[in-house]
Write an enzyme that holds these catalytic residues in place. Structure first.
Site, PDB file in Angstrom:
ATOM      1  N   ASP A   9       0.816  -1.221   0.000  1.00 58.97           N
ATOM      2  CA  ASP A   9       0.000   0.000   0.000  1.00 58.97           C
ATOM      3  C   ASP A   9       0.846   1.267   0.000  1.00 58.97           C
ATOM      4  OD1 ASP A   9      -2.290  -1.670   0.248  1.00 58.97           O
ATOM      5  OD2 ASP A   9      -1.869  -1.824   2.386  1.00 58.97           O
TER       6      ASP A   9
ATOM      7  N   LYS B 167       2.029   2.182  -5.126  1.00 59.64           N
ATOM      8  CA  LYS B 167       2.701   1.710  -6.350  1.00 59.64           C
ATOM      9  C   LYS B 167       1.840   1.928  -7.585  1.00 59.64           C
ATOM     10  CE  LYS B 167       3.079  -2.401  -4.465  1.00 59.64           C
ATOM     11  NZ  LYS B 167       2.732  -2.149  -3.076  1.00 59.64           N
TER      12      LYS B 167
ATOM     13  N   LYS C 263      -0.256   4.202  -8.546  1.00 59.03           N
ATOM     14  CA  LYS C 263      -0.194   5.528  -9.173  1.00 59.03           C
ATOM     15  C   LYS C 263       1.125   5.711  -9.931  1.00 59.03           C
ATOM     16  CE  LYS C 263       0.388  10.306  -8.257  1.00 59.03           C
ATOM     17  NZ  LYS C 263       0.478  11.432  -7.363  1.00 59.03           N
TER      18      LYS C 263
ATOM     19  N   GLY D 202      -4.476  -4.728  -4.834  1.00 54.52           N
ATOM     20  CA  GLY D 202      -5.604  -3.980  -5.389  1.00 54.52           C
ATOM     21  C   GLY D 202      -5.302  -2.509  -5.466  1.00 54.52           C
TER      22      GLY D 202
ATOM     23  N   GLN E  33       2.140  -6.015  -3.039  1.00 54.20           N
ATOM     24  CA  GLN E  33       2.506  -6.055  -1.619  1.00 54.20           C
ATOM     25  C   GLN E  33       3.838  -5.309  -1.385  1.00 54.20           C
ATOM     26  OE1 GLN E  33       1.667  -9.558  -2.958  1.00 54.20           O
ATOM     27  NE2 GLN E  33      -0.390  -8.781  -2.738  1.00 54.20           N
TER      28      GLN E  33
ATOM     29  N   THR F 299       2.980 -12.522   3.195  1.00 53.36           N
ATOM     30  CA  THR F 299       2.197 -13.187   2.157  1.00 53.36           C
ATOM     31  C   THR F 299       3.002 -14.405   1.688  1.00 53.36           C
ATOM     32  OG1 THR F 299       0.892 -12.848   0.149  1.00 53.36           O
ATOM     33  CG2 THR F 299       3.078 -11.762   0.213  1.00 53.36           C
TER      34      THR F 299
ATOM     35  N   GLY G 161     -11.023  -3.410   2.361  1.00 52.75           N
ATOM     36  CA  GLY G 161     -11.664  -2.267   3.025  1.00 52.75           C
ATOM     37  C   GLY G 161     -11.249  -2.129   4.482  1.00 52.75           C
TER      38      GLY G 161
HETATM   39  P1  IMP Z   1      -2.460 -12.971   1.929  1.00 53.10           P
HETATM   40  O1  IMP Z   1      -1.536 -12.405   0.912  1.00 53.10           O
HETATM   41  O2  IMP Z   1      -3.912 -12.778   1.594  1.00 53.10           O
HETATM   42  O3  IMP Z   1      -2.139 -14.404   2.289  1.00 53.10           O
HETATM   43  O4  IMP Z   1      -2.251 -12.132   3.293  1.00 53.10           O
HETATM   44  C1  IMP Z   1      -1.037 -12.196   4.047  1.00 53.10           C
HETATM   45  C2  IMP Z   1      -0.679 -10.832   4.626  1.00 53.10           C
HETATM   46  O5  IMP Z   1      -0.338  -9.950   3.564  1.00 53.10           O
HETATM   47  C3  IMP Z   1      -1.805 -10.161   5.401  1.00 53.10           C
HETATM   48  O6  IMP Z   1      -1.241  -9.413   6.464  1.00 53.10           O
HETATM   49  C4  IMP Z   1      -2.405  -9.197   4.381  1.00 53.10           C
HETATM   50  O7  IMP Z   1      -3.033  -8.096   5.001  1.00 53.10           O
HETATM   51  C5  IMP Z   1      -1.152  -8.781   3.642  1.00 53.10           C
HETATM   52  N1  IMP Z   1      -1.431  -8.334   2.262  1.00 53.10           N
HETATM   53  C6  IMP Z   1      -1.693  -9.108   1.189  1.00 53.10           C
HETATM   54  N2  IMP Z   1      -1.865  -8.341   0.087  1.00 53.10           N
HETATM   55  C7  IMP Z   1      -1.691  -7.065   0.481  1.00 53.10           C
HETATM   56  C8  IMP Z   1      -1.706  -5.802  -0.214  1.00 53.10           C
HETATM   57  O8  IMP Z   1      -1.915  -5.709  -1.429  1.00 53.10           O
HETATM   58  N3  IMP Z   1      -1.463  -4.699   0.544  1.00 53.10           N
HETATM   59  C9  IMP Z   1      -1.194  -4.763   1.881  1.00 53.10           C
HETATM   60  N4  IMP Z   1      -1.161  -5.919   2.564  1.00 53.10           N
HETATM   61  C10 IMP Z   1      -1.406  -7.055   1.874  1.00 53.10           C
END
Ligand code: IMP
Length: 430
Positions: A14, A17, A19, A41, A225, A240, A303
């Protein structure tokens, strides 16, 4: 000679990236995703209508730019089709420019069910995943039992492999988690229908990128990420399931590491994190709430409100090593506009000693206390400033101090949400 640029997050994701990718896409022939899945996202405004993209690179909004999903990405077909339909519904031509690697592992409905059951069963130890099945899908990849997009081309073999994989998943769902199984026959039918729409998009990504590179094209690799969520280098187990560091651009696309010319590390002017896990500079007071409010810190995928804290130069030093970061892009500088003083974490105190790098035993991360340096704020708006010299002196000092502390240049600064709200000190494609 073209240039290949990788954009990665240097914090917990977050960083903004999306933009930056959107901005640099103007000069790229192709934008390539190389890891993660629809857990990522970013929100885009198309003619005033909000569209959230999770899998398709935002380059899709730029005519003539190829959008490529590399082998390192785990793909959930229903979500991909939903994104394609959403874009097509908004008048964006997708199918002639979107290309996907045959080697992408598929995220099955049982992966999603397992992810959610596991999180529920973990109670207070839960990771706070996005619930998108990312972890279980990468587990199956490592266990060599994934279904890949290439399997869609042989319906009999696909059905047999899908049945074997889902049988195993259903066994765990029913007998370990005491949850409902997922209907295998219905999934087989549904997915074979979806396959017909996806098959025309499947290409040899490595070969295609090799050719673009040989033709002198500019390539832009879009990380998802951030470094501290990397499966190997992040705050394990609160991470992740993919490598989020720059090396993954090579392994997750098939274009080798010597074909990468420049790596832009995106770092927010403060720090945020979604989900559980250590976060030394986290703020639990009014300052944390101020950053969350002014920075509109809510996850684009789930969200969820993001946890907020001060800039962490200790973690950033490690991210720079992990990803051979060439230069930084500091985002959301304007979120700090109203502050009297601003803190930068320059060391971690652990067992009475101060360290300028994170502990290599990640279990000790929880015990690190930040050591801060304090700088004066600027208490004036920087929104939309496009030249470094036009920034108020304390804002320039803040950015110069960041460069000194981590010893690499700041090539870009984002000063607001709009596309033009940027300072480009040195254009990455120059
Ligand atoms: P997963 O990728 O859904 O398995 O989540 C593992 C961890 O990565 C959790 O703490 C999520 O909140 C974090 N995470 C996964 N994708 C994102 C992202 O796009 N932005 C921020 N945190 C993320």
């Amino acid at each position: 000679m073209g240039k290949s640029i990788v954009i990665i997050g240097t914090q917990w994701g977050d960083e903004g990236k999306g933009k930056v990718v959107d901005l640099l896409t103007d000069r790229a022939a192709a934008v390539i995703r190389f890891q993660g899945g629809h857990n990522a996202g970013h929100t885009l405004l198309i003619d005033g209508r909000k569209t959230v993209l999770h899998l398709i690179p935002s380059g899709i909004l730029h005519d003539g730019v190829d959008c490529i999903i590399g082998n390192g990405v785990v793909v959930h077909l229903p979500s991909l089709l939903e994104e394609i339909d959403g874009l097509v519904g908004n008048g964006v031509a997708v199918t002639d420019r979107l290309k996907i690697s045959a080697a992408c592992p598929l995220i099955l409905p049982t992966h999603i069910a397992l992810d959610r059951c596991r999180e529920r069963a973990s109670g207070r130890q839960a990771i706070g995943t996005t619930g998108r099945g990312i972890g279980p899908a990468y587990e199956d990849k490592a266990a060599r039992r994934s279904l890949r997009l290439s399997d869609l081309f042989d319906s009999e073999a696909f059905n047999a492999r899908l049945t074997a994989a889902m049988d195993l998943h259903n066994f765990m769902l029913q007998h370990y988690y005491h949850a409902e199984p997922v209907d295998i026959d219905a999934t087989c039918d549904e997915w074979m229908q979806m396959a017909e729409r996806i098959k025309p998009l499947v290409i040899d990504v490595a070969g295609y990128l090799g050719k673009l590179r040989a033709d002198g094209a500019n390539l832009l690799f879009e990380g998802a990420q951030g470094t501290l969520l990397d499966i190997d280098h992040g705050t394990y187990p609160y991470v992740t399931s993919s490598n989020t560091t720059a090396g993954a651009a090579a392994t997750g696309s098939g274009l080798g590491p010597l074909s990468i010319d420049y790596i832009l590390g995106i770092v927010k002017a403060y720090t945020t994190r979604v989900g559980a896990g250590p976060f030394p500079t986290e703020l639990f007071d009014d300052m944390g709430r101020h950053l969350a409010k002014v920075g509109a810190e809510f996850g684009a995928t789930t969200g969820r409100p993001r946890r907020c804290g001060w800039f962490d130069a200790v973690a950033l030093r490690r991210a720079i090593i992990n990803s051979s970061v060439s230069a930084l892009c500091v985002t959301k500088l304007d979120v700090l506009d109203a502050l009297d003083t601003i803190k930068i974490c320059i060391g971690y105190r652990l067992d009475g000693e101060v360290y300028d790098v994170p502990p290599h035993l990640v279990g000790r991360y929880e015990d690190c206390e930040p050591v801060y340096e304090e700088l004066p704020g600027w208490r004036t708006s920087t929104v939309g400033v496009t030249e470094f010299d036009r920034l108020p002196a304390p804002a320039r000092r803040y950015l110069e101090r960041l460069q000194e502390i981590v010893n690499i240049p700041v090539d870009m600064v984002s000063t607001g949400p709009a596309r033009g709200d940027n300072i480009i000190v040195r254009h990455p494609f120059d």
